[in-house]
Every structure is written in structure tokens, then in C-alpha cells.
Design an enzyme around this catalytic site. Sequence first.
Site, mmCIF file in Angstrom:
data_model
loop_
_atom_site.group_PDB
_atom_site.id
_atom_site.type_symbol
_atom_site.label_atom_id
_atom_site.label_comp_id
_atom_site.label_asym_id
_atom_site.label_seq_id
_atom_site.Cartn_x
_atom_site.Cartn_y
_atom_site.Cartn_z
ATOM 1 N N GLU A 166 0.795 -1.243 0.000
ATOM 2 C CA GLU A 166 0.000 0.000 0.000
ATOM 3 C C GLU A 166 0.823 1.287 0.000
ATOM 4 O OE1 GLU A 166 -2.796 -0.413 3.233
ATOM 5 O OE2 GLU A 166 -3.447 -2.379 2.554
ATOM 6 N N GLU A 271 -6.238 -10.620 -1.423
ATOM 7 C CA GLU A 271 -7.071 -10.410 -0.227
ATOM 8 C C GLU A 271 -8.517 -10.308 -0.669
ATOM 9 O OE1 GLU A 271 -5.640 -7.149 2.180
ATOM 10 O OE2 GLU A 271 -3.548 -7.673 1.830
HETATM 11 O O1 G3I Z 1 -4.131 -8.251 18.629
HETATM 12 C C1 G3I Z 1 -4.873 -7.191 19.257
HETATM 13 C C2 G3I Z 1 -5.419 -7.665 20.544
HETATM 14 O O2 G3I Z 1 -4.356 -7.919 21.411
HETATM 15 C C3 G3I Z 1 -6.353 -6.594 21.092
HETATM 16 O O3 G3I Z 1 -6.970 -7.072 22.258
HETATM 17 C C4 G3I Z 1 -7.428 -6.235 20.063
HETATM 18 C C5 G3I Z 1 -8.330 -5.108 20.553
HETATM 19 O O4 G3I Z 1 -8.847 -4.355 19.484
HETATM 20 O O5 G3I Z 1 -6.794 -5.799 18.912
HETATM 21 C C6 G3I Z 1 -5.988 -6.802 18.324
HETATM 22 O O6 G3I Z 1 -5.398 -6.308 17.189
HETATM 23 C C7 G3I Z 1 -6.230 -6.130 16.068
HETATM 24 C C8 G3I Z 1 -5.740 -7.055 14.967
HETATM 25 O O7 G3I Z 1 -6.450 -6.808 13.772
HETATM 26 C C9 G3I Z 1 -5.883 -8.538 15.321
HETATM 27 O O8 G3I Z 1 -7.217 -8.854 15.501
HETATM 28 C C10 G3I Z 1 -6.127 -4.694 15.615
HETATM 29 O O9 G3I Z 1 -6.734 -3.859 16.598
HETATM 30 C C11 G3I Z 1 -6.818 -4.490 14.279
HETATM 31 O O10 G3I Z 1 -6.554 -3.173 13.803
HETATM 32 C C12 G3I Z 1 -6.258 -5.481 13.291
HETATM 33 O O11 G3I Z 1 -6.932 -5.300 12.073
HETATM 34 C C13 G3I Z 1 -6.316 -5.874 10.950
HETATM 35 C C14 G3I Z 1 -5.902 -4.776 9.968
HETATM 36 O O12 G3I Z 1 -5.388 -5.362 8.786
HETATM 37 C C15 G3I Z 1 -4.801 -3.881 10.528
HETATM 38 O O13 G3I Z 1 -3.619 -4.600 10.665
HETATM 39 C C16 G3I Z 1 -7.315 -6.817 10.295
HETATM 40 O O14 G3I Z 1 -7.567 -7.921 11.178
HETATM 41 C C17 G3I Z 1 -6.758 -7.326 8.988
HETATM 42 O O15 G3I Z 1 -7.757 -8.065 8.296
HETATM 43 C C18 G3I Z 1 -6.334 -6.156 8.117
HETATM 44 O O16 G3I Z 1 -5.724 -6.671 6.952
HETATM 45 C C19 G3I Z 1 -5.313 -5.690 5.979
HETATM 46 C C20 G3I Z 1 -4.105 -6.237 5.248
HETATM 47 O O17 G3I Z 1 -3.097 -6.555 6.167
HETATM 48 C C21 G3I Z 1 -3.599 -5.234 4.228
HETATM 49 N N1 G3I Z 1 -4.653 -4.865 3.309
HETATM 50 C C22 G3I Z 1 -5.881 -4.400 3.911
HETATM 51 C C23 G3I Z 1 -6.394 -5.412 4.923
HETATM 52 C C24 G3I Z 1 -7.673 -4.936 5.539
HETATM 53 O O18 G3I Z 1 -7.448 -3.747 6.279
#
Ligand code: G3I
Length: 385
Positions: A166, A271
Amino acid sequence: MKRFNVSLAALAATAAFATAGCAGGTAAAEGEAPALKESLAGRFYIGTALNTDYIYERDAQADAVVVRHFDAIVPENVMKSGPMQPREGEFFWNDADRFVEYGEKNDMWITGHCLVWHSQAPSWFFTDAEGNDVSREVLVERMRTHIHTVVGRYKGRIKGWDVVNEAIMEDGSYRQSKFVKIIGEDFIPLAFQFAHEADPDAELYYNDYNEWYVGKRDAIVKLVGELKAAGLRIDGVGMQGHIGMDSPSIEEYGAAIDAYGKAGVKVMITELDMSALPTPTRRGGAGGANIADTVGYREAMNPFTRAISDEVNTQWNARMGEFFKLFLERDDVVSRVTLWGVTDATSWKNDYPMQGRTDYPLLFGRDYQAKQVVWDIAEMAKDIK
Ligand code: G3I
């Protein structure tokens, strides 16, 4: 950008299937669905993203779906730089090791995601002890160490890497991330160089969303050319494929696949998910995946809290089928199609771009059952050579 009326296009596609005598059509399929990886064998890998619960096999029904249907995996979160190196020099390997073991145990193509991304990077990465931005030299060194350490650990086991994620905007300009501001646009070639140094046999990819936007598409084609001209390895472009019911059109998506294919790289749909819900207006337009672009909850935007309507379900399956038809027609360049998750229950789309909705974006429902399109894909794969 070209748009089209989904209801009409989707219903027409479904009708065309029924007329052509495909086993799919609108009727609810019964019995065990054909295994996707068998339907698509010899065409392209069919993959899925694993969250931590899946990696640790905490959900036996989901695990059965993964093992039966998919021959490629990518980690949804555990290999991002934040979780991997929360503090400088302190790497957390448990989840990533387990992810790789899972893929090896099940004989799957394993992709790493992602080495360099402005999001989910630990805050220390860009700053010094006083909280000021580090110098170009320091950030390049941190990037080199991170990439060498992570790629090096899984050398020969992880077969391909999303090296940079990205970095290009819809108009073709570079995202003004800390990487660009501190290092400059050459952080991309540097990242590809470091990844190749760490594992010369690994495939290396550039990955992004909304890559059917013409400005973004052309900039990525240019980037691929520049990397190749510099003698750097780039094997593929990952088109994330977070799509909606009304955008993009099959034509513009196909045009982007063709453009990347012509640039001399493989194309991976990395994705894939398709929201069945109305798209709320937000910055960046429909179909984006910029996680900063969220909007507040509105009940009218969450119409299927108990179950998806038959009408939208039919449209969804038909449109998803059209995308797989496109991928099958382009299987000379499309080398992998990876869904961003296993079942609707755990998809990130339930909370993006609006938190707390009930969405239906994946190939398997909350009951772990395959959707109609899984049968349709098996039929299409026989018909489209
Ligand atoms: O792991 C923590 C956990 O410890 C905590 O208790 C919880 C509370 O909110 O958060 C957890 O982390 C979250 C993580 O996902 C794991 O579930 C983050 O807040 C959350 O922001 C994160 O979201 C991910 C996002 O990327 C940001 O990294 C999504 O699951 C994931 O599907 C998404 O994937 C991205 C690709 O990597 C790149 N392209 C876009 C795609 C969608 O945004």
C-alpha cells in the site's frame, strides 16, 4: 471509473449460468461442496488468510474447511512488523512459527505478509528516544534489519513475500508515509533488495488495494518497470481485491490484470472478499481498504443482522462467480487467488468501514457451509480452458 448496475448485471449472470446448464445457477446446492483446490488444480493456487485462532487450530470446523479447500495460506496479522518486532531487537516468533508449521504440515504454498507497511508498524520504528523522526540512515538500517531477520528466519520455507504494501495512492502519487518522508521513494527498491538478499529463492511481490484505478495501476506498472530496470527481483503484483457489490466492474478489474501481466509479472488476487452490504460514503471511494477510512455506525447500513436476503445472496454469488470466471480466463497470469479469511464470522469486513455490521464477504458462511459459488467455480473450471 466505470460503474454498473449490480442487480441487473448479477441477475443476468445468474440467468446465463442457468441457461448454460451449469450446476450452479440460483438453486441451493446440497451435499458436500467440491473442494476448491481440486476444482482449481493446475489453474492457480487458492488461498486463505489465517487469523491467530485458525493458526492454533482452535476452531475445528474452520480448520476442516481450510484443509479441504485451500492449498495456500497467508497470515492475516501475525507477520506485520508491529506484532513481529514490538520493541527494537525483540522479535516475537511464536505465532509466525506456528503459522509456517501449519502450512508445511498441510503442504500449502506459504506467503508472508507483509514486510514494509506504513500501518501496523511499531511506533519505535520511525522515532528516536526523544520521539523525533530518525534519520534516513537509521530508518534504512532498521528496515534492513527487520527484513533480513524475518525473511532469513523462514528462508526456503516461506515461498513468497508481500515486500511492500500500500505505498501508491489512487492518483498514482506515492503515499506520504514515514517511509517516503524519511527515506524517500527509494525505500521500495531498498526493501526489495533486502528481501532478495535474505532469501534469493523467495518470490517477491508489491501488494495494494484499489489497483484497478487507472492512476494507481499505471504507477504500479511504472514501478515494476523501474525495479526490473534496476536489476531487482519482483515476481508479482498482489491485487488485494476488497471489492463491493457495485464496484469495480469486471472490465476494469480485468484491464488491471492485463496491465500487470503485460508488465511481465504474475498477478495474485491476494485479499479477496466482497461485501454484501451497502457501501457507506467515505474518503477514498468504494472498494478501498485504507484502515484509517472508517465511518460511524448507522442501522440502515446494516440490513442483514440475522441473515442475508435471498435476493442479495443470489446477486452476491453471481457476481463472485463472474470474478472467478475472469480469473480462470486469465489463468496464464493469475497464479494465486487468496480469500481474506475463512468464514463470514471472522471477516474484518464486519467492522470495516463501519464497526459492528453483519457482512457476508467470503466463500463460507457462519455455518461453515460453502456458498453456491463454490459449486459454480467447479463447473466453470471445467468449461473455461
Ligand atoms: O491483537 C490485538 C489484541 O491484542 C487486542 O486485544 C485487540 C483489541 O482491538 O486488537 C488486536 O489487534 C487487532 C488485529 O487486527 C488482530 O485482531 C487490531 O486492533 C486491528 O486493527 C487489526 O486489524 C487488521 C488490519 O489489517 C490492521 O492490521 C485486520 O484484522 C486485517 O484483516 C487487516 O488486513 C489488511 C491487510 O493486512 C492489508 N490490506 C488491507 C487489509 C484490511 O485492512
